[in-house]
Scaffold this motif. Structure first.
Motif, PDB file in Angstrom:
ATOM      1  N   VAL A   1       0.863  -1.187   0.000  1.00 29.25           N
ATOM      2  CA  VAL A   1       0.000   0.000   0.000  1.00 29.25           C
ATOM      3  C   VAL A   1       0.901   1.240   0.000  1.00 29.25           C
ATOM      4  O   VAL A   1       1.203   1.827   1.042  1.00 29.25           O
ATOM      5  N   HIS A   2       1.336   1.623  -1.199  1.00 32.58           N
ATOM      6  CA  HIS A   2       2.140   2.836  -1.346  1.00 32.58           C
ATOM      7  C   HIS A   2       1.263   3.921  -1.973  1.00 32.58           C
ATOM      8  O   HIS A   2       0.037   3.801  -2.005  1.00 32.58           O
ATOM      9  N   GLU A   3       1.862   5.002  -2.438  1.00 33.56           N
ATOM     10  CA  GLU A   3       1.082   6.182  -2.824  1.00 33.56           C
ATOM     11  C   GLU A   3       0.073   5.915  -3.945  1.00 33.56           C
ATOM     12  O   GLU A   3      -1.022   6.486  -3.946  1.00 33.56           O
ATOM     13  N   HIS A   4       0.405   5.059  -4.892  1.00 37.97           N
ATOM     14  CA  HIS A   4      -0.526   4.779  -5.990  1.00 37.97           C
ATOM     15  C   HIS A   4      -1.822   4.155  -5.479  1.00 37.97           C
ATOM     16  O   HIS A   4      -2.915   4.552  -5.901  1.00 37.97           O
ATOM     17  N   ILE A   5      -1.721   3.210  -4.573  1.00 38.89           N
ATOM     18  CA  ILE A   5      -2.902   2.555  -4.019  1.00 38.89           C
ATOM     19  C   ILE A   5      -3.710   3.544  -3.179  1.00 38.89           C
ATOM     20  O   ILE A   5      -4.951   3.565  -3.221  1.00 38.89           O
ATOM     21  N   LYS A   6      -3.023   4.386  -2.428  1.00 35.69           N
ATOM     22  CA  LYS A   6      -3.720   5.424  -1.656  1.00 35.69           C
ATOM     23  C   LYS A   6      -4.491   6.352  -2.589  1.00 35.69           C
ATOM     24  O   LYS A   6      -5.630   6.748  -2.300  1.00 35.69           O
ATOM     25  N   ASP A   7      -3.863   6.720  -3.702  1.00 35.84           N
ATOM     26  CA  ASP A   7      -4.524   7.619  -4.652  1.00 35.84           C
ATOM     27  C   ASP A   7      -5.780   6.984  -5.233  1.00 35.84           C
ATOM     28  O   ASP A   7      -6.809   7.656  -5.412  1.00 35.84           O
ATOM     29  N   ILE A   8      -5.711   5.698  -5.529  1.00 41.91           N
ATOM     30  CA  ILE A   8      -6.896   5.002  -6.049  1.00 41.91           C
ATOM     31  C   ILE A   8      -8.032   5.058  -5.029  1.00 41.91           C
ATOM     32  O   ILE A   8      -9.190   5.266  -5.384  1.00 41.91           O
ATOM     33  N   CYS A   9      -7.704   4.897  -3.747  1.00 42.01           N
ATOM     34  CA  CYS A   9      -8.726   5.009  -2.701  1.00 42.01           C
ATOM     35  C   CYS A   9      -9.377   6.394  -2.733  1.00 42.01           C
ATOM     36  O   CYS A   9     -10.609   6.522  -2.612  1.00 42.01           O
ATOM     37  N   ARG A  10      -8.562   7.433  -2.903  1.00 44.29           N
ATOM     38  CA  ARG A  10      -9.114   8.788  -2.961  1.00 44.29           C
ATOM     39  C   ARG A  10      -9.975   8.988  -4.204  1.00 44.29           C
ATOM     40  O   ARG A  10     -10.994   9.696  -4.168  1.00 44.29           O
ATOM     41  N   ARG A  11      -9.603   8.368  -5.303  1.00 45.53           N
ATOM     42  CA  ARG A  11     -10.425   8.460  -6.521  1.00 45.53           C
ATOM     43  C   ARG A  11     -11.807   7.866  -6.266  1.00 45.53           C
ATOM     44  O   ARG A  11     -12.827   8.440  -6.686  1.00 45.53           O
ATOM     45  N   PHE A  12     -11.849   6.724  -5.611  1.00 47.63           N
ATOM     46  CA  PHE A  12     -13.140   6.126  -5.274  1.00 47.63           C
ATOM     47  C   PHE A  12     -13.928   7.033  -4.333  1.00 47.63           C
ATOM     48  O   PHE A  12     -15.137   7.233  -4.504  1.00 47.63           O
ATOM     49  N   ALA A  13     -13.256   7.581  -3.339  1.00 46.39           N
ATOM     50  CA  ALA A  13     -13.943   8.440  -2.364  1.00 46.39           C
ATOM     51  C   ALA A  13     -14.541   9.672  -3.035  1.00 46.39           C
ATOM     52  O   ALA A  13     -15.642  10.109  -2.667  1.00 46.39           O
ATOM     53  N   LYS A  14     -13.852  10.232  -3.997  1.00 42.47           N
ATOM     54  CA  LYS A  14     -14.372  11.400  -4.726  1.00 42.47           C
ATOM     55  C   LYS A  14     -15.666  11.061  -5.457  1.00 42.47           C
ATOM     56  O   LYS A  14     -16.479  11.944  -5.740  1.00 42.47           O
ATOM     57  N   LEU A  15     -15.859   9.773  -5.738  1.00 46.25           N
ATOM     58  CA  LEU A  15     -17.061   9.317  -6.448  1.00 46.25           C
ATOM     59  C   LEU A  15     -18.133   8.810  -5.489  1.00 46.25           C
ATOM     60  O   LEU A  15     -19.148   8.264  -5.929  1.00 46.25           O
ATOM     61  N   GLY A  16     -17.904   8.970  -4.191  1.00 45.09           N
ATOM     62  CA  GLY A  16     -18.929   8.609  -3.221  1.00 45.09           C
ATOM     63  C   GLY A  16     -18.801   7.228  -2.617  1.00 45.09           C
ATOM     64  O   GLY A  16     -19.761   6.712  -2.035  1.00 45.09           O
ATOM     65  N   TYR A  17     -17.614   6.633  -2.709  1.00 47.65           N
ATOM     66  CA  TYR A  17     -17.383   5.316  -2.132  1.00 47.65           C
ATOM     67  C   TYR A  17     -16.597   5.412  -0.833  1.00 47.65           C
ATOM     68  O   TYR A  17     -15.866   6.377  -0.603  1.00 47.65           O
ATOM     69  N   TYR A  18     -16.721   4.390  -0.016  1.00 45.32           N
ATOM     70  CA  TYR A  18     -15.834   4.165   1.124  1.00 45.32           C
ATOM     71  C   TYR A  18     -14.816   3.148   0.632  1.00 45.32           C
ATOM     72  O   TYR A  18     -15.162   1.994   0.344  1.00 45.32           O
ATOM     73  N   ALA A  19     -13.568   3.563   0.493  1.00 43.94           N
ATOM     74  CA  ALA A  19     -12.521   2.685  -0.035  1.00 43.94           C
ATOM     75  C   ALA A  19     -11.493   2.403   1.046  1.00 43.94           C
ATOM     76  O   ALA A  19     -11.048   3.313   1.752  1.00 43.94           O
ATOM     77  N   VAL A  20     -11.098   1.147   1.157  1.00 45.65           N
ATOM     78  CA  VAL A  20     -10.116   0.775   2.170  1.00 45.65           C
ATOM     79  C   VAL A  20      -9.123  -0.219   1.575  1.00 45.65           C
ATOM     80  O   VAL A  20      -9.499  -1.165   0.886  1.00 45.65           O
ATOM     81  N   ALA A  21      -7.830   0.058   1.838  1.00 46.35           N
ATOM     82  CA  ALA A  21      -6.747  -0.781   1.328  1.00 46.35           C
ATOM     83  C   ALA A  21      -5.883  -1.251   2.494  1.00 46.35           C
ATOM     84  O   ALA A  21      -5.002  -0.526   2.969  1.00 46.35           O
ATOM     85  N   PRO A  22      -6.124  -2.463   3.006  1.00 50.38           N
ATOM     86  CA  PRO A  22      -5.298  -2.986   4.104  1.00 50.38           C
ATOM     87  C   PRO A  22      -3.920  -3.409   3.605  1.00 50.38           C
ATOM     88  O   PRO A  22      -3.779  -3.892   2.479  1.00 50.38           O
ATOM     89  N   GLU A  23      -2.908  -3.215   4.443  1.00 46.59           N
ATOM     90  CA  GLU A  23      -1.552  -3.666   4.109  1.00 46.59           C
ATOM     91  C   GLU A  23      -1.462  -5.159   4.394  1.00 46.59           C
ATOM     92  O   GLU A  23      -1.346  -5.596   5.533  1.00 46.59           O
ATOM     93  N   LEU A  24      -1.513  -5.933   3.313  1.00 51.72           N
ATOM     94  CA  LEU A  24      -1.663  -7.374   3.436  1.00 51.72           C
ATOM     95  C   LEU A  24      -0.339  -8.124   3.608  1.00 51.72           C
ATOM     96  O   LEU A  24      -0.338  -9.346   3.773  1.00 51.72           O
ATOM     97  N   TYR A  25       0.778  -7.384   3.601  1.00 53.07           N
ATOM     98  CA  TYR A  25       2.071  -7.998   3.896  1.00 53.07           C
ATOM     99  C   TYR A  25       2.534  -7.666   5.310  1.00 53.07           C
ATOM    100  O   TYR A  25       3.707  -7.861   5.651  1.00 53.07           O
ATOM    101  N   ALA A  26       1.656  -7.138   6.147  1.00 48.03           N
ATOM    102  CA  ALA A  26       2.075  -6.564   7.435  1.00 48.03           C
ATOM    103  C   ALA A  26       2.894  -7.520   8.295  1.00 48.03           C
ATOM    104  O   ALA A  26       3.812  -7.104   8.999  1.00 48.03           O
ATOM    105  N   ARG A  27       2.580  -8.799   8.261  1.00 50.62           N
ATOM    106  CA  ARG A  27       3.296  -9.767   9.089  1.00 50.62           C
ATOM    107  C   ARG A  27       4.614 -10.206   8.464  1.00 50.62           C
ATOM    108  O   ARG A  27       5.528 -10.633   9.162  1.00 50.62           O
ATOM    109  N   GLN A  28       4.689 -10.163   7.140  1.00 49.00           N
ATOM    110  CA  GLN A  28       5.833 -10.758   6.444  1.00 49.00           C
ATOM    111  C   GLN A  28       6.956  -9.773   6.124  1.00 49.00           C
ATOM    112  O   GLN A  28       8.111 -10.174   6.041  1.00 49.00           O
ATOM    113  N   GLY A  29       6.632  -8.501   5.894  1.00 45.29           N
ATOM    114  CA  GLY A  29       7.720  -7.571   5.612  1.00 45.29           C
ATOM    115  C   GLY A  29       7.300  -6.329   4.867  1.00 45.29           C
ATOM    116  O   GLY A  29       6.214  -6.251   4.281  1.00 45.29           O
ATOM    117  N   ASP A  30       8.190  -5.337   4.877  1.00 47.71           N
ATOM    118  CA  ASP A  30       7.976  -4.053   4.220  1.00 47.71           C
ATOM    119  C   ASP A  30       8.676  -4.065   2.870  1.00 47.71           C
ATOM    120  O   ASP A  30       9.903  -3.988   2.793  1.00 47.71           O
TER     121      ASP A  30
END
Length: 288
Positions: free
Chosen positions: A87-116
Motif C-alpha cells: 500500500v504505497h502512494e498509488h494505491i492510496k490515490d486510487i482510494c481517494r479516486r473512489f472516495a471522490k465518487l462517493g465510495y468508502y474505499a479501504v486498502a489494508p496492508e496485506l504484507y504486514a506480518r511478512q515484511g515491508d
C-alpha cells in the motif's frame, strides 16, 4: 487486541512471529518503482476523510489506508487490493479516486506480518523475501477484517461490497470472490490466473471458478509477458463452462500494469477505458 504467541493460530493460518513487521504504511512510492513518471495522477483529499487507520485482526492489527466523503455516510464499500509493492502512494490515490465518487474505499496492508516491500529496489527480493511468504488464507482473513472495520465505522454500507485489485491484488480479487458469499462484484486488473500450487497458495483463480459468488470483470493486456493470452482464454472458457457472470477484456498491444500511471507501463487509453468499465460494472452489480 492482544497479539498471540508464536505457534498459535489466527483464522486457520499460523502466526509465525510475535507482532508485525509493518506497523505503518509506506510514505510516497515504493523504491522499486522509482523514478516516478511525470504523468502520475495525484488526487487530493479535499472534501474527504482520508488517511491511515489500524484494522483489528485476530492476532493484532494491521495498517490500512481509508478514504471516503467527509460528509454523509452509508457509502458503497470497495476493498482496494495492493499491487506487489504494497500500500504505497498509488494505491492510496486510487482510494481517494473512489472516495471522490462517493465510495468508502479501504486498502489494508496485506504484507504486514511478512515484511515491508517499500524499501526494496530488487523485484527478486520483493517476491522471495516477502510476497512468496504471504498465505492466501491470511489475506482472505485480513480482507474480511477490513470489511468488518468499514461496517463498524458507520460510514460504509457493506451490503454494497465490491473489490478491485492490481497485479498481485488482481489474483486476490478472484480468490476473494470465491471466499466471500456477500461480495457483490469484483474487478481484477491483470491478476495471475494459473500457477503451481504450494502450501501457502494452494489454489489459483482458475481452480476456484466453480466457487465464485460474485460477477467479476477481468482487465488484461495482450502483451503481458507474465500472464500469457492462453491462460486468459483458459479462464474465460472455465467461467463460461461454470455459468458464471463474468467478463474478460483483453486490451491489444497492452502490457502488464497498464493502469499504473506512475510507471512506464501505463497506457492511458486502456487505463481510462478500464476505469469506466469498472465503475459501470460496480453500478450494474449493486456496488453503487
Amino acid at each position: 487486541m492482544q497479539i498471540q504467541e508464536r505457534g498459535e493460530k489466527a483464522s486457520g493460518f499460523d502466526v509465525s512471529r510475535r507482532g508485525f513487521v509493518v506497523t505503518t504504511l509506506a510514505t510516497g512510492f515504493a523504491a522499486a518503482t522509482q523514478p516516478v513518471s511525470a504523468q502520475t495522477i495525484a488526487t487530493d483529499a479535499k472534501g474527504l476523510t482520508a488517511g491511515e487507520v489500524k484494522i483489528p485482526v485476530k492476532d493484532g492489527e494491521i495498517p490500512a489506508y481509508r478514504a471516503c466523503p467527509a460528509e454523509g455516510g452509508s457509502f458503497p464499500t470497495v476493498l482496494v487490493v495492493q499491487e506487489i509493492f504494497g500500500v504505497h502512494e498509488h494505491i492510496k490515490d486510487i482510494c481517494r479516486r473512489f472516495a471522490k465518487l462517493g465510495y468508502y474505499a479501504v486498502a489494508p496492508e496485506l504484507y504486514a506480518r511478512q515484511g515491508d516491500v517499500s524499501k526494496f529496489t530488487d523485484f527478486r527480493d520483493i517476491i522471495g523475501k516477502v510476497v512468496s511468504k504471504v498465505p492466501d488464507e491470511q489475506v482472505m482473513s485480513d480482507l474480511d477484517a477490513a470489511v468488518a472495520f468499514a461496517k463498524e465505522s458507520g460510514k460504509a454500507d457493506t451490503a454494497k461490497l465490491g473489490i478491485t485489485g492490481y497485479c498481485w491484488g488482481g489474483r486476490i480479487v478472484w480468490l476473494y470472490a470465491a471466499h466471500n458469499p456477500n461480495l457483490k462484484a469484483g474487478v481484477a486488473w491483470y491478476g495471475r490466473l494459473v500457477g503451481d500450487p504450494d502450501e501457502l497458495h494452494p489454489k489459483s483463480p482458475i481452480d476456484v471458478v466453480d466457487k465464485i459468488h460474485a460477477p467479476i470483470l477481468g482487465l488484461y493486456g495482450e502483451e503481458d509477458t507474465g500472464i500469457p493470452v492462453n491462460s486468459v482464454e483458459a479462464m474465460r472458457e472455465a467461467l463460461k463452462r461454470a455459468g458464471k457472470t463474468a467478463e474478460i477484456v483483453l486490451y491489444p498491444k497492452t502490457p502488464h500494469a497498464f493502469f499504473a500511471d506512475y510507471r512506464p507501463s501505463y497506457r492511458k487509453e486502456s487505463a481510462e477505458d478500464g476505469w469506466k468499465r469498472l465503475l459501470a460494472w460496480f453500478k450494474a452489480n449493486g456496488v453503487a
